[in-house]
Design an enzyme around this catalytic site. Structure first.
Site, PDB file in Angstrom:
ATOM      1  N   ARG A  33      -8.985 -19.109  16.394  1.00 49.49           N
ATOM      2  CA  ARG A  33      -9.307 -20.355  17.102  1.00 49.49           C
ATOM      3  C   ARG A  33      -8.986 -20.156  18.578  1.00 49.49           C
ATOM      4  O   ARG A  33      -8.403 -19.144  18.960  1.00 49.49           O
ATOM      5  CB  ARG A  33      -8.612 -21.593  16.492  1.00 49.49           C
ATOM      6  CG  ARG A  33      -7.293 -21.406  15.841  1.00 49.49           C
ATOM      7  CD  ARG A  33      -6.179 -21.033  16.760  1.00 49.49           C
ATOM      8  NE  ARG A  33      -6.126 -21.905  17.923  1.00 49.49           N
ATOM      9  CZ  ARG A  33      -5.523 -21.612  19.044  1.00 49.49           C
ATOM     10  NH1 ARG A  33      -4.928 -20.440  19.218  1.00 49.49           N
ATOM     11  NH2 ARG A  33      -5.519 -22.457  20.061  1.00 49.49           N
ATOM     12  N   GLY A  34      -9.364 -21.155  19.385  1.00 52.20           N
ATOM     13  CA  GLY A  34      -9.228 -21.000  20.830  1.00 52.20           C
ATOM     14  C   GLY A  34     -10.573 -20.538  21.379  1.00 52.20           C
ATOM     15  O   GLY A  34     -11.164 -19.588  20.854  1.00 52.20           O
ATOM     16  N   ASP A  44     -12.136 -26.228  26.366  1.00 53.40           N
ATOM     17  CA  ASP A  44     -13.157 -25.746  25.433  1.00 53.40           C
ATOM     18  C   ASP A  44     -14.553 -25.824  26.031  1.00 53.40           C
ATOM     19  O   ASP A  44     -15.456 -25.077  25.633  1.00 53.40           O
ATOM     20  CB  ASP A  44     -13.104 -26.528  24.119  1.00 53.40           C
ATOM     21  CG  ASP A  44     -11.932 -26.032  23.296  1.00 53.40           C
ATOM     22  OD1 ASP A  44     -10.800 -26.500  23.549  1.00 53.40           O
ATOM     23  OD2 ASP A  44     -12.127 -25.139  22.456  1.00 53.40           O
ATOM     24  N   ASN A  52     -10.977 -30.614  25.670  1.00 49.79           N
ATOM     25  CA  ASN A  52      -9.882 -29.753  25.196  1.00 49.79           C
ATOM     26  C   ASN A  52      -9.242 -30.440  23.996  1.00 49.79           C
ATOM     27  O   ASN A  52      -9.612 -31.571  23.621  1.00 49.79           O
ATOM     28  CB  ASN A  52      -8.865 -29.495  26.321  1.00 49.79           C
ATOM     29  CG  ASN A  52      -7.869 -28.415  25.948  1.00 49.79           C
ATOM     30  OD1 ASN A  52      -8.254 -27.325  25.504  1.00 49.79           O
ATOM     31  ND2 ASN A  52      -6.584 -28.690  26.086  1.00 49.79           N
TER      32      ASN A  52
HETATM   33  O1  MRU Z   1      -9.014 -26.177  17.678  1.00 49.40           O
HETATM   34  P1  MRU Z   1      -8.555 -25.039  18.532  1.00 49.40           P
HETATM   35  O2  MRU Z   1      -7.209 -24.519  18.167  1.00 49.40           O
HETATM   36  O3  MRU Z   1      -9.604 -23.948  18.608  1.00 49.40           O
HETATM   37  O4  MRU Z   1      -8.428 -25.654  19.984  1.00 49.40           O
HETATM   38  C1  MRU Z   1      -8.038 -24.821  21.039  1.00 49.40           C
HETATM   39  C2  MRU Z   1      -7.914 -25.522  22.343  1.00 49.40           C
HETATM   40  O5  MRU Z   1      -8.169 -26.686  22.459  1.00 49.40           O
HETATM   41  C3  MRU Z   1      -7.555 -24.664  23.525  1.00 49.40           C
HETATM   42  O6  MRU Z   1      -6.834 -25.394  24.460  1.00 49.40           O
HETATM   43  C4  MRU Z   1      -8.845 -24.154  24.202  1.00 49.40           C
HETATM   44  O7  MRU Z   1      -9.700 -23.587  23.261  1.00 49.40           O
HETATM   45  C5  MRU Z   1      -8.556 -23.164  25.253  1.00 49.40           C
HETATM   46  S1  MRU Z   1      -7.973 -21.622  24.632  1.00 49.40           S
HETATM   47  C6  MRU Z   1      -7.768 -20.602  25.958  1.00 49.40           C
END
Ligand code: MRU
Length: 355
Positions: free
Chosen positions: A45-46, A241, A251
């Site tokens: 994720r991320g 995101d 985000n």
């Molecule tokens: O649902 P996730 O864990 O994928 O969400 C991640 C985030 O919201 C992060 O802040 C974003 O992807 C930036 S990662 C560098």
């Protein structure tokens, strides 16, 4: 440093982030469908990390053609890989990095197949996916360097979710800023929002920063207001995101709340975002698709039911923070300030990126 995605030539290993901090285990993905499932199910994720995984997922689909598991010939390859790319890109809707990386690898594959023959497509796909991964680490280091300049000595920094090495090719975006500022001796404490329902802050950010030897304090998301009102936070930095043309940012759910609190208490609120997270096709944040995940993620905690049978849950994975609440967006090209829309055009289009 820990690696979220590892390319092995004929498969992709995804660090299973659902198991951290208890266990460090990798999930093996041998085809693009498994990569897409890993993204959808939050193994990886991320925003940048799912882009990197997605890119390698497309590379695996090209290998299917070579292994005789899919139609051969230029047209067969193009149809198969394009369908696979669509499948991978649709695994999660909000982070634009996924679509961006998948498109990049697909374009490199089709170009190689057209210009140099079908036999060259697989290598071209792998090379492009690896380039995305390598660029990401450099980009994060540049974001860290720009962002650390905004941090004053002795700062107590608050961050949300996980925008660190685990969420990227390495080093991190928001945590890249924290890391660099820490290296410069300017950080006295990092507060990590727990980040319900997936606990990326408690499980991942705290784990990652402790490995680097930083001081980390985890708070429940709802404690942020109290902490900030007590004057205990000097700087807030979060990841992104997707960033719209006017600087509105999608985000992790809870980011908007933090931005409101920051404004109320005059605490600098910054977003760290690579250029690959900007989507200039969208005028404002209202147009960003916000993923809604299964109710179960809210109604249970670490596998245990925490709400009575019959209770429903609303589980948006992201929210939109308007540009007006953001002091600046820290990119690899520098920090974007007001007027946001104008400066985004200059920085992003100046780079010849997605229009
Ligand atoms: O649902 P996730 O864990 O994928 O969400 C991640 C985030 O919201 C992060 O802040 C974003 O992807 C930036 S990662 C560098």
């Amino acid at each position: 440093m820990v690696q979220a995605v590892i390319w092995k030539g004929d498969k992709v290993l995804l660090l299973d982030q659902r198991l951290l901090p208890e266990r460090v285990e990798y999930v093996e993905c041998v085809d693009f469908r498994e990569v897409a499932a890993g993204i959808r199910d939050m193994v990886v994720r991320g925003a940048p990390a799912i882009g990197i995984a997605g890119g390698y997922g497309v590379a695996l689909s090209v290998a299917d053609v070579e292994r005789g598991l899919a139609p051969s010939g230029a047209t067969g390859l193009a149809d198969y890989v394009t369908t696979a790319a669509r499948h991978v890109a649709s695994a999660r809707p909000t982070a634009v990095n996924l679509q961006w990386a998948v498109d990049r690898v697909l374009a490199a594959t089709l170009k190689a197949s057209e210009n140099e023959g079908v036999g060259s497509a697989s290598w071209a796909a792998q090379r492009e996916a690896a380039a995305i991964e390598e660029e990401d680490v450099k980009v994060n280091r540049a974001i860290g360097a720009h962002g650390a300049q905004l941090v004053k000595p002795g700062s107590r920094i608050l961050t949300h979710c996980n925008a660190g090495a685990l969420a990227t090719g390495g080093y991190g975006t928001a945590l890249g800023v924290v890391r660099k500022a820490w290296e410069e001796g300017k950080v006295s404490m990092v507060y990590a929002d727990e980040t319900r329902p997936y606990l990326q802050g408690a499980r991942l950010t705290a784990w990652e920063l402790l490995q680097d030897g930083m001081d980390v304090t985890v708070i429940v998301d709802s404690a942020a207001g109290y902490l900030i009102s007590q004057g205990k936070v000097d700087f807030i930095v979060v990841g992104a995101d997707r960033v719209a043309r006017n600087g509105d940012v999608a985000n992790k759910i809870g980011t908007y709340t933090l931005a409101c609190l920051a404004q109320r208490h005059h605490v600098p609120f910054y977003v760290a975002s690579p250029i690959s997270t900007f989507d200039l096709t969208l005028e404002t944040g209202d147009r960003i698709p916000v993923e809604e995940r299964d109710e179960k993620e809210v109604l249970t905690l670490l596998g245990k039911v925490v709400a009575p049978v019959g209770a429903r849950a609303f589980n948006p994975a992201f929210d939109i923070t308007p540009a007006s609440l953001i002091c600046g967006i820290i990119t690899e090209k520098g920090v974007i300030h007001e007027p946001m829309a104008e400066n985004i055009q200059k920085i992003v289009l100046g780079d010849g990126m997605r229009a």
